[in-house]
Scaffold this motif. Structure first.
Motif, PDB file in Angstrom:
ATOM      1  N   ARG A   1       0.833  -1.215   0.000  1.00 53.43           N
ATOM      2  CA  ARG A   1       0.000   0.000   0.000  1.00 53.43           C
ATOM      3  C   ARG A   1       0.862   1.258   0.000  1.00 53.43           C
ATOM      4  O   ARG A   1       0.583   2.217  -0.717  1.00 53.43           O
TER       5      ARG A   1
ATOM      6  N   ALA B   1      -7.434  -2.366  -3.414  1.00 53.03           N
ATOM      7  CA  ALA B   1      -8.504  -3.190  -2.845  1.00 53.03           C
ATOM      8  C   ALA B   1      -7.984  -4.567  -2.458  1.00 53.03           C
ATOM      9  O   ALA B   1      -8.347  -5.122  -1.408  1.00 53.03           O
ATOM     10  N   ASP B   2      -7.138  -5.131  -3.296  1.00 50.18           N
ATOM     11  CA  ASP B   2      -6.558  -6.449  -3.013  1.00 50.18           C
ATOM     12  C   ASP B   2      -5.675  -6.403  -1.770  1.00 50.18           C
ATOM     13  O   ASP B   2      -5.757  -7.269  -0.888  1.00 50.18           O
TER      14      ASP B   2
ATOM     15  N   TRP C   1      -5.729  -4.297   0.768  1.00 55.59           N
ATOM     16  CA  TRP C   1      -6.544  -4.152   1.979  1.00 55.59           C
ATOM     17  C   TRP C   1      -7.232  -5.481   2.325  1.00 55.59           C
ATOM     18  O   TRP C   1      -7.341  -5.846   3.507  1.00 55.59           O
ATOM     19  N   ALA C   2      -7.719  -6.206   1.315  1.00 54.83           N
ATOM     20  CA  ALA C   2      -8.371  -7.497   1.568  1.00 54.83           C
ATOM     21  C   ALA C   2      -7.399  -8.488   2.203  1.00 54.83           C
ATOM     22  O   ALA C   2      -7.747  -9.226   3.129  1.00 54.83           O
TER      23      ALA C   2
ATOM     24  N   SER D   1     -11.057  -1.896   1.797  1.00 55.28           N
ATOM     25  CA  SER D   1     -10.995  -2.630   0.532  1.00 55.28           C
ATOM     26  C   SER D   1     -12.243  -2.367  -0.304  1.00 55.28           C
ATOM     27  O   SER D   1     -12.156  -2.138  -1.519  1.00 55.28           O
ATOM     28  N   GLU D   2     -13.387  -2.395   0.339  1.00 50.29           N
ATOM     29  CA  GLU D   2     -14.636  -2.137  -0.383  1.00 50.29           C
ATOM     30  C   GLU D   2     -14.651  -0.717  -0.959  1.00 50.29           C
ATOM     31  O   GLU D   2     -15.118  -0.499  -2.086  1.00 50.29           O
TER      32      GLU D   2
ATOM     33  N   LEU E   1     -12.900 -10.762  -4.308  1.00 48.54           N
ATOM     34  CA  LEU E   1     -12.848  -9.957  -3.095  1.00 48.54           C
ATOM     35  C   LEU E   1     -13.887 -10.411  -2.066  1.00 48.54           C
ATOM     36  O   LEU E   1     -13.577 -10.533  -0.873  1.00 48.54           O
TER      37      LEU E   1
ATOM     38  N   TYR F   1     -13.199 -11.546   1.762  1.00 50.15           N
ATOM     39  CA  TYR F   1     -13.900 -10.990   2.921  1.00 50.15           C
ATOM     40  C   TYR F   1     -14.576 -12.115   3.723  1.00 50.15           C
ATOM     41  O   TYR F   1     -14.567 -12.100   4.960  1.00 50.15           O
TER      42      TYR F   1
END
Length: 449
Positions: A277, A290-291, A293-294, A316-317, A340, A344
C-alpha cells in the motif's frame, strides 16, 4: 585418480574460449557478485578440466559465464560441477541486474529439470523482509517518468501470452497450465533478458517478464509448492522494480502477503500488504489497493483482531468502488467481486463473524457461478460451509461441503483441495453423525490423491 570433466571441456570447446579467457571472465563475474578474492588463472582452469573439485561459489560463477556466452541458461549440472542448482540464490533480492537475470533463469531451469527437488524446498518466513524493504525504498525514490510507449513485438507477444495463461489459472487452477508456462518462459521469455535492447525498451520488457514470473509463482503457490512460489515472487518483485511500475510491484507484494498469511505467518503477511500500500504512493491502482486491503484483512483475522479486520474490509470495499477495469492492467483482471467477496468471507469466518462471512460467501459464489470459476466457487462454498458449522447447522454445512467437493474436482488446485480438507476437519466435533460419515467418504478419494 580423478576423472576428467568432459562436460566442462566440451562447453569450453564449443565456446571457443581459451583457458585464460575463461579465467578472466570468471574473475569479472566474481567481482560483479562481490567475491573480490576470486581471481583464477589458466592453471586453475586446467585443474577444473582435469576433474579437481571446484569449490563454492566458483561453480555458479562459471555457469554464469557460459550462460552469458551462449545466451541461454547453463547450469552447474550441465558443466559437471554439481548436481543441484543453487536454490537459495532466487531467495535473494540482488541490486545487480546481471545477478537478477541469472537468478530468475536458473530458477526457471530448476523448475523444469529438477521440479521434485525444488518442490521440496521449504517456505522461508523471513525471506520477504529484505526484498519488500528494498523495493519500497527504491520505488519511493523514483520520479514518475513519461515518454513514448515502446511497442516492441517481443514484449507485446509476451503480454498477450500472459493474458491467456492468467485465464487458464483463474478458470482451471494453477496446476493446469504451469508446466506449459514454465517451458514457455524458459524457451521464449527469459532469453529476452540476455539480448541487447534500447534503454526505452528495458522497462516494458522487465514489466512483461515480471508479470509472467509472478504468474509462475502464483501457479506454484496454488499448486502447493510454497518454496518454489516464494522464489518466483521475490524475483518478480525485483523485475518489477527494474520496470519502475510501482503498481506491479505492489501486486507482487500482495501475492507474497497472501502466501505468508496462508503458510502461518500472518504478521509477515500484514507487513507485506502494508508495504504494498505504501508503494502505491506515486501511482494509483484501485484494484491493487482493494486487493492489498483485503489481504491485510485476512492477516488481521488470522491474528484474531476483529476491529482491524473490519476496518481493512471496509477500506478494501471503498477502493473497489473506484475500480474501472478498462483502465486497470491485465494482471488486475481477477481482482473482482467474486475474488474480493471470497476474501472478505474468509476473513470474517476466521474471526467467528458467521453472518458477515455467509453474506460475502454467497455474493462470491454468485459471481463465480456467472463466470464459471470453479476454484473461486469451491473456496467460497467452503467458507459458507464453515459458517453453517459455526452456527451448528450440520445439514446446511454438508450441502455446501458437497458443492465444494464437486467444484474442487474440476480444477487442479491444492488450495481448492485444502478447502475441502478444512471443511472435513471442522466437522470432526460432530462425531459419528451420518452426514459427517457421508462427507468423509465422498472426500476420501480426492484427499488421498
Amino acid at each position: 585418480m580423478k576423472e576428467p570433466n568432459h562436460l566442462l571441456t566440451s562447453a569450453l570447446t564449443r565456446a571457443l574460449l581459451s583457458r585464460g579467457e575463461l579465467a578472466r571472465r570468471v574473475h569479472v563475474r566474481a567481482l560483479e557478485s562481490g567475491h573480490r578474492h576470486i581471481n583464477p588463472d589458466a592453471t586453475a582452469v586446467r585443474r577444473w578440466l582435469s576433474g579437481q573439485e571446484v569449490r563454492q561459489p566458483l561453480p555458479g560463477l562459471i555457469a554464469d559465464v557460459f550462460s552469458e556466452h551462449f545466451g541461454r541458461r547453463v547450469t552447474t549440472y550441465d558443466l559437471g560441477l554439481g548436481e543441484e542448482p543453487d536454490l537459495d540464490r532466487p531467495l535473494n533480492y540482488s541490486p545487480s541486474w546481471a545477478v537478477t537475470v541469472e537468478s530468475v533463469t536458473e530458477l526457471g531451469r530448476a523448475d523444469m529439470d529438477r521440479r521434485k527437488f525444488l518442490a521440496a524446498s521449504p517456505f522461508a518466513a523471513v525471506a520477504g523482509i529484505g526484498p519488500s524493504r528494498d523495493w519500497l525504498l527504491n520505488t519511493l525514490d523514483q520520479e514518475p517518468q513519461r515518454g513514448p510507449r515502446v511497442r516492441l513485438e517481443d514484449v507485446t507477444n509476451v503480454r498477450n501470452m500472459f493474458a491467456a495463461f492468467q485465464d487458464t489459472d483463474v478458470m482451471r487452477g494453477g496446476g493446469s497450465g504451469r508446466l506449459i508456462l514454465t517451458e514457455y518462459m524458459n524457451e521464449h521469455v527469459y532469453p529476452l533478458l540476455r539480448r541487447t535492447y534500447a534503454d526505452d525498451v528495458r522497462r516494458p520488457l522487465c514489466a512483461a517478464v515480471a508479470e509472467q514470473t509472478y504468474l509462475l509463482g502464483w501457479m506454484a503457490f496454488d499448486d502447493g509448492e510454497q518454496g518454489t512460489a516464494q522464489r518466483y515472487l521475490i524475483q518478480a518483485l525485483r523485475l518489477a522494480e527494474e520496470s519502475s511500475d510501482a503498481a506491479l510491484g505492489a501486486h507482487v507484494l500482495a501475492g507474497m502477503a497472501d502466501q505468508a498469511t496462508l503458510t502461518g505467518n500472518p504478521t509477515e503477511g500484514r507487513r507485506l500488504a502494508q508495504s504494498g500500500r505504501h508503494g502505491l504512493a506515486h501511482t494509483d491502482s484501485a484494484a491493487c489497493l482493494a486487493d492489498l486491503w483485503a489481504l491485510e484483512a485476512r492477516a488481521h483475522a488470522t491474528m484474531g483482531d476483529k476491529s482491524a479486520t473490519t476496518h481493512a474490509v471496509l477500506a478494501s470495499e471503498k477502493a473497489f468502488s473506484r475500480v474501472d477495469h478498462t483502465i486497470e492492467p491485465v494482471w488486475a483482471k481477477f481482482i473482482d467481486a467474486a475474488y474480493l467477496h471470497g476474501e472478505y468471507a474468509n476473513a470474517f469466518r476466521d474471526v467467528d463473524q458467521a453472518d458477515h462471512a455467509a453474506e460475502h460467501a454467497r455474493q462470491s459464489i454468485r459471481h463465480a457461478r456467472e463466470q464459471n470459476r470453479a476454484r473461486r466457487g469451491a473456496m467460497s462454498q467452503a467458507a459458507l460451509a464453515v459458517t453453517h458449522l459455526q452456527r451448528r447447522d450440520l445439514e446446511a454445512a454438508h450441502s455446501a461441503g458437497v458443492r465444494t467437493l464437486n467444484l474442487a474436482q474440476r480444477v487442479k488446485s491444492s488450495r481448492a483441495v485444502e478447502a475441502v480438507a478444512d471443511v472435513r476437519r471442522r466437522m470432526v466435533p460432530f462425531g459419528t453423525h451420518p452426514l459427517v460419515a457421508d462427507f468423509n467418504e465422498r472426500t476420501r478419494v480426492l484427499l488421498a490423491a
